[in-house]
Design an enzyme around this catalytic site. Structure first.
Site, short mmCIF file in Angstrom:
data_model
loop_
_atom_site.label_atom_id
_atom_site.label_comp_id
_atom_site.label_asym_id
_atom_site.label_seq_id
_atom_site.Cartn_x
_atom_site.Cartn_y
_atom_site.Cartn_z
N SER A 15 23.36 43.08 32.44
CA SER A 15 22.24 42.35 33.38
C SER A 15 22.06 42.69 34.93
O SER A 15 20.73 43.61 35.70
CB SER A 15 20.99 41.17 32.89
OG SER A 15 22.22 40.07 33.18
N ARG A 93 37.24 39.00 34.81
CA ARG A 93 38.60 39.31 35.28
C ARG A 93 39.07 39.01 36.55
O ARG A 93 38.17 39.27 37.41
CB ARG A 93 38.82 40.32 34.95
CG ARG A 93 39.74 41.03 33.43
CD ARG A 93 39.74 41.92 33.15
NE ARG A 93 41.26 42.20 33.49
CZ ARG A 93 42.41 41.77 32.74
NH1 ARG A 93 42.30 41.25 31.98
NH2 ARG A 93 43.43 42.08 33.70
N HIS A 111 27.91 34.92 41.30
CA HIS A 111 28.16 34.14 40.31
C HIS A 111 27.70 33.40 40.00
O HIS A 111 26.68 33.26 41.38
CB HIS A 111 29.94 33.89 41.51
CG HIS A 111 30.33 31.99 40.65
ND1 HIS A 111 31.21 32.58 39.45
CD2 HIS A 111 30.47 31.13 40.43
CE1 HIS A 111 31.48 31.57 38.82
NE2 HIS A 111 31.12 30.37 39.50
N ASP A 143 38.23 37.81 47.27
CA ASP A 143 39.61 37.75 47.82
C ASP A 143 40.50 37.59 45.93
O ASP A 143 39.88 37.29 44.79
CB ASP A 143 39.42 36.80 48.41
CG ASP A 143 39.42 35.12 48.39
OD1 ASP A 143 38.83 35.07 47.25
OD2 ASP A 143 38.97 35.07 49.31
N GLY A 145 41.60 35.08 45.32
CA GLY A 145 41.48 33.60 44.14
C GLY A 145 39.80 33.60 43.56
O GLY A 145 39.54 35.12 43.55
#
Ligand code: GAR
Length: 203
Positions: A15, A93, A111, A143, A145
């Site tokens: 989406s 991932r 996120h 990055d 992390g």
């Protein structure tokens, strides 16, 4: 202003990919999605890309010995497609320096939490179960992390008394669809500069 040539990585329903495609079509995002890559052959994002006439490929992690080799394959495909920017749109991932060094300061992620709270998977559920009163989403540079790169934009989403994790996630997703294309637009307009952890947004 040059249009972004975006390669999208997606693992799921897509989406956020659709929001990018729609914003580009509407002219609110100066960009073209040049390729959609997925690690999951059954990702609905691939059907969305097909419907929009965008080139797709599935790259299955099990066929690669390491995350670096996997990312090297992605870089090759993205470069062949002419991508200059990479959008992680529900891509589950962790990317390696192999991808990041091929597209320096040009890899963005969306996120579903107000980072640095609740990185990783099922962020909306983590936030709900923690009992926060304000959840939200974050568009950020990537990055190496876990959801840790410099923050570009955030949108808050209040947690309502009758919410469950799913209803909260649905309202967060609506905000993701706004701020991710907007972050990409700011990048296209050359308005983002990064100093340390801070992203400055020009007028
Ligand atoms: C979105 O909520 C996105 O923020 C999240 O996956 C969902 C994908 O939805 N990403 C992450 O959790 C990454 N850490 P979509 O496939 O419909 O865009």
């Amino acid at each position: 202003m040059q249009k972004l040539k975006i390669g999208v990585l997606a693992s799921g329903s897509g989406s956020n990919l659709q929001a990018i495609i729609d914003a580009a079509a509407a002219g609110t995002l100066p960009a073209e999605v040049v390729m959609v890559l997925s690690d999951k052959p059954d990702a609905y994002a691939l059907a969305r890309a097909d419907a929009a006439g965008i080139m797709t490929a599935v790259v299955e992690p099990k066929e690669y010995a390491s995350r670096e080799e996997y990312d090297a394959k992605l870089v090759k495909l993205l470069q062949l497609a002419g991508a200059d920017t990479v959008a992680l749109a529900g891509y589950l991932r962790i990317v390696t320096p192999v991808l990041l060094e091929a597209f320096p300061q040009r890899v963005l992620n969306i996120h579903p939490a107000l980072l640095p709270a609740f990185p990783g998977l099922h962020a909306q559920r983590q936030a709900f179960e923690h009992g926060v009163k304000v959840a939200g989403c974050t568009a950020h540079f990537v990055d190496s992390g876990l959801d840790s790169g410099p923050i570009i934009l955030q949108a808050p989403v209040p947690v309502l008394e009758d919410d469950d994790a799913d209803s909260l996630a649905a309202r967060i997703l609506e905000q993701e669809h706004i701020i991710f294309p907007l972050a990409l637009r700011l990048l296209a307009e050359g308005k983002l500069s990064v100093e340390g952890r801070r992203v400055y947004i020009a007028d």
